[in-house]
Design an enzyme around this catalytic site. Structure first.
Site, PDB file in Angstrom:
ATOM      1  N   GLU A   1       0.837   0.522   9.910  1.00 50.61           N
ATOM      2  CA  GLU A   1      -0.878   0.282  10.047  1.00 50.61           C
ATOM      3  C   GLU A   1      -1.430   1.417  10.423  1.00 50.61           C
ATOM      4  O   GLU A   1      -2.542   1.436  10.990  1.00 50.61           O
ATOM      5  CB  GLU A   1      -0.973  -0.718  11.043  1.00 50.61           C
ATOM      6  CG  GLU A   1      -2.243  -1.568  10.442  1.00 50.61           C
ATOM      7  CD  GLU A   1      -1.892  -3.061  10.143  1.00 50.61           C
ATOM      8  OE1 GLU A   1      -0.831  -3.467  10.029  1.00 50.61           O
ATOM      9  OE2 GLU A   1      -2.743  -3.814   9.932  1.00 50.61           O
TER      10      GLU A   1
ATOM     11  N   VAL B   1       1.151  -1.125   0.189  1.00 46.31           N
ATOM     12  CA  VAL B   1      -0.112   0.056   0.105  1.00 46.31           C
ATOM     13  C   VAL B   1       0.757   1.195  -0.044  1.00 46.31           C
ATOM     14  O   VAL B   1       0.486   2.105  -0.783  1.00 46.31           O
ATOM     15  CB  VAL B   1      -1.053   0.103   1.211  1.00 46.31           C
ATOM     16  CG1 VAL B   1      -1.905   1.183   1.121  1.00 46.31           C
ATOM     17  CG2 VAL B   1      -1.877  -1.295   1.235  1.00 46.31           C
TER      18      VAL B   1
ATOM     19  N   GLU C   1       3.835   3.897  -0.296  1.00 43.28           N
ATOM     20  CA  GLU C   1       4.713   4.489  -1.355  1.00 43.28           C
ATOM     21  C   GLU C   1       5.922   5.474  -0.655  1.00 43.28           C
ATOM     22  O   GLU C   1       5.694   5.903   0.292  1.00 43.28           O
ATOM     23  CB  GLU C   1       3.583   5.268  -2.357  1.00 43.28           C
ATOM     24  CG  GLU C   1       2.868   4.585  -2.903  1.00 43.28           C
ATOM     25  CD  GLU C   1       2.107   5.083  -4.081  1.00 43.28           C
ATOM     26  OE1 GLU C   1       2.102   6.188  -4.158  1.00 43.28           O
ATOM     27  OE2 GLU C   1       1.091   4.099  -4.558  1.00 43.28           O
TER      28      GLU C   1
ATOM     29  N   TRP D   1       8.353  -0.057   1.889  1.00 44.18           N
ATOM     30  CA  TRP D   1       7.948  -0.451   3.328  1.00 44.18           C
ATOM     31  C   TRP D   1       7.535  -1.893   3.206  1.00 44.18           C
ATOM     32  O   TRP D   1       6.915  -2.379   4.246  1.00 44.18           O
ATOM     33  CB  TRP D   1       7.261   0.372   4.003  1.00 44.18           C
ATOM     34  CG  TRP D   1       7.769   1.545   4.721  1.00 44.18           C
ATOM     35  CD1 TRP D   1       7.359   3.038   4.261  1.00 44.18           C
ATOM     36  CD2 TRP D   1       8.963   1.904   5.461  1.00 44.18           C
ATOM     37  NE1 TRP D   1       8.272   3.950   4.947  1.00 44.18           N
ATOM     38  CE2 TRP D   1       9.259   3.226   5.728  1.00 44.18           C
ATOM     39  CE3 TRP D   1       9.745   0.794   6.264  1.00 44.18           C
ATOM     40  CZ2 TRP D   1      10.396   3.787   6.581  1.00 44.18           C
ATOM     41  CZ3 TRP D   1      10.741   1.309   7.057  1.00 44.18           C
ATOM     42  CH2 TRP D   1      10.936   2.791   7.294  1.00 44.18           C
ATOM     43  N   ILE D   2       7.436  -2.460   1.997  1.00 47.92           N
ATOM     44  CA  ILE D   2       6.348  -3.527   1.780  1.00 47.92           C
ATOM     45  C   ILE D   2       6.992  -4.943   2.471  1.00 47.92           C
ATOM     46  O   ILE D   2       8.006  -5.358   1.772  1.00 47.92           O
ATOM     47  CB  ILE D   2       6.238  -3.781   0.307  1.00 47.92           C
ATOM     48  CG1 ILE D   2       5.623  -2.281  -0.258  1.00 47.92           C
ATOM     49  CG2 ILE D   2       5.138  -4.829   0.233  1.00 47.92           C
ATOM     50  CD1 ILE D   2       4.603  -1.601   0.557  1.00 47.92           C
TER      51      ILE D   2
HETATM   52  C1  LIG Z   1       8.753  -1.593   9.747  1.00 41.61           C
HETATM   53  C2  LIG Z   1       7.617  -0.947   8.864  1.00 41.61           C
HETATM   54  C3  LIG Z   1       6.821  -1.901   8.287  1.00 41.61           C
HETATM   55  C4  LIG Z   1       6.019  -1.500   7.247  1.00 41.61           C
HETATM   56  N1  LIG Z   1       5.226  -2.684   6.680  1.00 41.61           N
HETATM   57  C5  LIG Z   1       4.416  -2.059   5.735  1.00 41.61           C
HETATM   58  C6  LIG Z   1       3.539  -3.103   4.716  1.00 41.61           C
HETATM   59  O1  LIG Z   1       4.037  -4.132   4.938  1.00 41.61           O
HETATM   60  N2  LIG Z   1       2.881  -2.660   3.743  1.00 41.61           N
HETATM   61  C7  LIG Z   1       2.677  -1.268   3.600  1.00 41.61           C
HETATM   62  O2  LIG Z   1       1.867  -0.945   2.683  1.00 41.61           O
HETATM   63  N3  LIG Z   1       3.384  -0.255   4.546  1.00 41.61           N
HETATM   64  C8  LIG Z   1       4.066  -0.940   5.484  1.00 41.61           C
HETATM   65  N4  LIG Z   1       4.701  -0.053   6.231  1.00 41.61           N
HETATM   66  C9  LIG Z   1       4.429   1.706   6.015  1.00 41.61           C
HETATM   67  C10 LIG Z   1       3.553   2.106   7.211  1.00 41.61           C
HETATM   68  O3  LIG Z   1       2.340   1.731   7.125  1.00 41.61           O
HETATM   69  C11 LIG Z   1       3.771   3.730   6.853  1.00 41.61           C
HETATM   70  O4  LIG Z   1       4.917   4.180   7.266  1.00 41.61           O
HETATM   71  C12 LIG Z   1       2.750   4.573   7.543  1.00 41.61           C
HETATM   72  O5  LIG Z   1       1.593   4.377   7.204  1.00 41.61           O
HETATM   73  C13 LIG Z   1       2.973   5.911   7.674  1.00 41.61           C
HETATM   74  O6  LIG Z   1       3.207   6.480   6.552  1.00 41.61           O
HETATM   75  P1  LIG Z   1       4.645   7.443   6.278  1.00 41.61           P
HETATM   76  O7  LIG Z   1       5.658   6.739   6.590  1.00 41.61           O
HETATM   77  O8  LIG Z   1       4.701   7.652   4.761  1.00 41.61           O
HETATM   78  O9  LIG Z   1       4.509   8.571   6.917  1.00 41.61           O
HETATM   79  P2  LIG Z   1       3.620  10.036   6.421  1.00 41.61           P
HETATM   80  O10 LIG Z   1       2.337   9.869   5.866  1.00 41.61           O
HETATM   81  O11 LIG Z   1       4.575  10.790   5.753  1.00 41.61           O
HETATM   82  O12 LIG Z   1       3.420  10.961   7.944  1.00 41.61           O
HETATM   83  C14 LIG Z   1       4.323  11.259   8.668  1.00 41.61           C
HETATM   84  C15 LIG Z   1       3.978  11.738   9.691  1.00 41.61           C
HETATM   85  O13 LIG Z   1       3.191  13.046   9.827  1.00 41.61           O
HETATM   86  C16 LIG Z   1       2.037  13.072  10.526  1.00 41.61           C
HETATM   87  N5  LIG Z   1       0.998  13.288   9.659  1.00 41.61           N
HETATM   88  C17 LIG Z   1       0.662  12.685   8.351  1.00 41.61           C
HETATM   89  N6  LIG Z   1      -0.523  13.015   7.918  1.00 41.61           N
HETATM   90  C18 LIG Z   1      -1.216  13.362   9.193  1.00 41.61           C
HETATM   91  C19 LIG Z   1      -2.710  13.615   9.432  1.00 41.61           C
HETATM   92  N7  LIG Z   1      -3.589  13.739   8.322  1.00 41.61           N
HETATM   93  N8  LIG Z   1      -2.979  14.217  10.544  1.00 41.61           N
HETATM   94  C20 LIG Z   1      -2.009  14.158  11.524  1.00 41.61           C
HETATM   95  N9  LIG Z   1      -0.727  13.882  11.226  1.00 41.61           N
HETATM   96  C21 LIG Z   1      -0.334  13.753  10.109  1.00 41.61           C
HETATM   97  C22 LIG Z   1       2.221  11.977  11.338  1.00 41.61           C
HETATM   98  O14 LIG Z   1       2.858  11.891  12.493  1.00 41.61           O
HETATM   99  C23 LIG Z   1       3.261  10.958  10.554  1.00 41.61           C
HETATM  100  O15 LIG Z   1       3.672   9.690  11.547  1.00 41.61           O
HETATM  101  C24 LIG Z   1       5.496  -0.231   7.190  1.00 41.61           C
HETATM  102  C25 LIG Z   1       6.285   0.586   7.916  1.00 41.61           C
HETATM  103  C26 LIG Z   1       7.439   0.171   8.735  1.00 41.61           C
HETATM  104  C27 LIG Z   1       8.158   1.367   9.525  1.00 41.61           C
END
Ligand SMILES: Cc1cc2nc3c(=O)[nH]c(=O)nc-3n(C[C@H](O)[C@H](O)[C@H](O)COP(=O)(O)OP(=O)(O)OC[C@H]3O[C@@H](n4cnc5c(N)ncnc54)[C@H](O)[C@@H]3O)c2cc1C
Length: 384
Positions: free
Chosen positions: A368, A128, A130, A159-160
């Site tokens: 998540e 999911v 990117e 991050w997949i």
């Molecule tokens: C070890 C690990 C395993 C993972 N495994 C998977 C996987 O198997 N599949 C998959 O698809 N993804 C996976 N992920 C991705 C994970 O779901 C995302 O990192 C997460 O959803 C946050 O997205 P981002 O890192 O792009 O942060 P961003 O969306 O860039 O957000 C950064 C920060 O901005 C703030 N923020 C952003 N939007 C808002 C809002 N609307 N309101 C308030 N605050 C906000 C929050 O503090 C957030 O933490 C994984 C991540 C990790 C670290």
């Protein structure tokens, strides 16, 4: 001290909890430090988990799994994560996302793709997030354009989990461009990882969850037949939102396991250490830290098991799942912080379990759905 005692766990989940506990004691705990240091994918432990019938078994019996319930998977999560988060994630991610295929896919898809995962012949993953977008599920940029009886995928995922190791992944991609229907623009696809135009490599080393592996996937004119759409075009966002309600209850279990590890380590350390001529546990300030850790842990655990029932019964599932995930993962950060303080200087030795826990707890507060997003959901879904 049995922090993960079973009275809060429903009867039907107690046997599998015991199985998970024994497996963790025999296979995860003794190998946790070594895998943490090496940062390798624990293939041998994954295979042992498969032999023990503890991997991908949430898939229904009719497709070769054990049909484990949400509560049963939660009970396993608590035990596995207390032993080691990285190995635990690898064990519990083997079927990540396949639940949506089970709920919304057709019989041919389930026979071809779901059954091999349940029978532990294949691994899968869920793509999911990117590079530029993680939180905004209606802002993802990977596209899937219809071309005859195929879809052509272009874009990147980051991050997949299992993106490199998996046989196929569930990919969330944009199939529409209607600004008035942002949530209806997305679909889910089954994408075999040996398809031309699918290229995955591991992301750089992480500070925590070292025994789990995530990938950067690039789709370059990656073609899949239209039969690989899960459910129907445009339904991706809604399937995912429903799936995450289950996932977030399990992630609360990640937090509880980690918090239990921090409490256990903190407790043991202060009972073995002396200062000012007495055992460190005799200082009231130390006792208060342990009391606070325990109170927060028990609150989070009670909320999580309540949320598990609510989500299983589909009663305001999004609200309860978001609360449990946020509370339990944040309690794990608080317990890890206090556990570190109780260890004094030894807290920062990387070989010590408390320092592993301290680094691991940074991760479930993000994945998540970051906890800030969960707070948005809690507020917006508060029943009136
Ligand atoms: C070890 C690990 C395993 C993972 N495994 C998977 C996987 O198997 N599949 C998959 O698809 N993804 C996976 N992920 C991705 C994970 O779901 C995302 O990192 C997460 O959803 C946050 O997205 P981002 O890192 O792009 O942060 P961003 O969306 O860039 O957000 C950064 C920060 O901005 C703030 N923020 C952003 N939007 C808002 C809002 N609307 N309101 C308030 N605050 C906000 C929050 O503090 C957030 O933490 C994984 C991540 C990790 C670290």
């Amino acid at each position: 001290m049995d922090l993960l005692e079973e009275t809060v766990v429903p009867e039907a989940a107690r046997d599998i909890k015991q199985e998970a506990r024994e497996f963790a004691a025999e296979h995860i705990e003794p190998n946790a430090a070594e895998y943490y240091e090496r940062g390798e994918y624990p293939v041998d432990i994954l295979e042992q988990g498969m032999e023990a019938g503890l991997v991908a078994q949430d898939i229904g019996e009719e497709y070769g799994g054990r049909g484990l319930s949400l509560q049963q998977v939660l009970a396993m999560a608590e035990e596995f994560y207390k032993a080691d988060a990285g190995i635990a994630l690898t064990l519990q991610l083997a079927s990540f996302g396949a639940e949506m295929l089970e709920d919304h896919g057709n019989e041919e898809q389930k026979e071809e793709y779901l059954r091999p995962v349940a029978e532990n012949e294949q691994l899968t993953g869920l793509a999911v997030s990117e590079p530029e977008t993680g939180s905004d599920m209606a802002g993802m940029q990977t596209t899937a354009e219809k071309d005859g009886d195929e879809y052509v995928l272009n874009g990147e995922k980051y991050w997949i989990g299992n993106g490199v190791e998996a046989d196929w992944v569930t990919v969330y991609a944009k199939t529409g461009d209607d600004p008035n229907n942002r949530y209806g623009n997305y679909s889910l696809f089954i994408v075999p990882t040996d398809t031309d135009g699918y290229d995955a490599e591991h992301i750089p080393e992480k500070m925590g969850f070292r025994a789990s592996k995530q990938a950067h996937i690039v789709f370059d004119d990656c073609r899949v037949p239209e039969e690989n759409v899960i459910g129907h075009e445009g339904a991706g966002f809604y399937m995912l939102a429903e799936f995450f309600n289950h996932g977030r209850v399990i992630v609360a279990g990640h937090g509880l396991g980690l918090a239990a590890a921090a409490i256990e380590e903190g407790w043991d350390f202060v009972h073995d250490r002396e200062a000012f001529g007495k055992s460190v546990d005799e200082f009231q300030a130390v006792q208060h830290k342990l009391a606070d850790m325990r109170m927060e842990f028990e609150s989070a655990r009670a909320l999580t098991w309540r949320a598990a029932d609510k989500v299983a019964n589909q009663e305001n599932a999004g609200f309860w799942a978001a609360m449990a995930k946020t509370k339990a993962t944040e309690v794990s950060t608080q317990c890890a912080e206090k556990g570190m303080q109780l260890h004094g200087g030894r807290s920062v030795l990387t070989e010590n379990r408390i320092s592993r826990v301290y680094r691991d707890v940074r991760i479930p507060v993000i994945y998540e759905g970051a906890n800030d997003i969960q707070r948005n959901l809690i507020y917006s879904q508060t029943p009136q």
